[in-house]
Design a protein around this motif. Sequence first.
Motif, PDB file in Angstrom:
ATOM      1  N   PHE A  45      95.694  83.166 -28.214  1.00 36.62           N
ATOM      2  CA  PHE A  45      94.612  84.139 -28.198  1.00 36.62           C
ATOM      3  C   PHE A  45      95.133  85.526 -27.832  1.00 36.62           C
ATOM      4  N   VAL A  46      95.978  85.601 -26.824  1.00 38.04           N
ATOM      5  CA  VAL A  46      96.539  86.891 -26.409  1.00 38.04           C
ATOM      6  C   VAL A  46      97.392  87.486 -27.521  1.00 38.04           C
ATOM      7  N   ALA A  47      98.187  86.665 -28.192  1.00 39.27           N
ATOM      8  CA  ALA A  47      99.041  87.155 -29.279  1.00 39.27           C
ATOM      9  C   ALA A  47      98.196  87.667 -30.451  1.00 39.27           C
ATOM     10  N   LEU A  48      97.135  86.943 -30.796  1.00 39.09           N
ATOM     11  CA  LEU A  48      96.263  87.401 -31.884  1.00 39.09           C
ATOM     12  C   LEU A  48      95.544  88.689 -31.518  1.00 39.09           C
ATOM     13  N   PHE A  49      95.087  88.794 -30.276  1.00 42.39           N
ATOM     14  CA  PHE A  49      94.409  90.001 -29.818  1.00 42.39           C
ATOM     15  C   PHE A  49      95.374  91.185 -29.816  1.00 42.39           C
ATOM     16  N   ALA A  50      96.606  90.978 -29.385  1.00 42.62           N
ATOM     17  CA  ALA A  50      97.617  92.042 -29.379  1.00 42.62           C
ATOM     18  C   ALA A  50      97.942  92.481 -30.806  1.00 42.62           C
ATOM     19  N   ALA A  51      98.037  91.529 -31.733  1.00 42.12           N
ATOM     20  CA  ALA A  51      98.305  91.879 -33.128  1.00 42.12           C
ATOM     21  C   ALA A  51      97.152  92.666 -33.732  1.00 42.12           C
ATOM     22  N   ILE A  53      95.049  94.658 -32.073  1.00 47.61           N
ATOM     23  CA  ILE A  53      95.105  96.003 -31.498  1.00 47.61           C
ATOM     24  C   ILE A  53      96.231  96.811 -32.153  1.00 47.61           C
ATOM     25  N   LYS A  54      97.376  96.183 -32.353  1.00 49.73           N
ATOM     26  CA  LYS A  54      98.504  96.873 -32.984  1.00 49.73           C
ATOM     27  C   LYS A  54      98.157  97.275 -34.417  1.00 49.73           C
ATOM     28  N   ALA A  55      97.440  96.431 -35.138  1.00 48.54           N
ATOM     29  CA  ALA A  55      97.074  96.745 -36.517  1.00 48.54           C
ATOM     30  C   ALA A  55      96.044  97.880 -36.580  1.00 48.54           C
ATOM     31  N   LEU A  56      95.183  97.963 -35.576  1.00 47.32           N
ATOM     32  CA  LEU A  56      94.159  99.010 -35.571  1.00 47.32           C
ATOM     33  C   LEU A  56      94.719 100.361 -35.158  1.00 47.32           C
ATOM     34  N   LEU A  57      95.788 100.378 -34.403  1.00 46.39           N
ATOM     35  CA  LEU A  57      96.384 101.628 -33.959  1.00 46.39           C
ATOM     36  C   LEU A  57      97.425 102.021 -34.946  1.00 46.39           C
TER      37      LEU A  57
END
Length: 57
Positions: A45-51, A53-57
């Motif tokens: 879950f943390v890895a998907l959430f981080a990905a 956020i990275k894709a949106l920025l």
Amino acid sequence: MTLFLILGVVFLGVALMVILGEKFGKPLEQKDQQKYSKIIMILVFVALFAALIKALL
């Protein structure tokens, strides 16, 4: 040529892990398996959430 070398090294590494895992590995107890399952779910879950956020920025 470099790609074949990299694929060969990866294949040998995975084969070595499988062979050593079968020889020296022991089955997990039910409690340990449940504990690792909970931890892995949180990490995924943390890895998907981080990905995301990275894709949106």
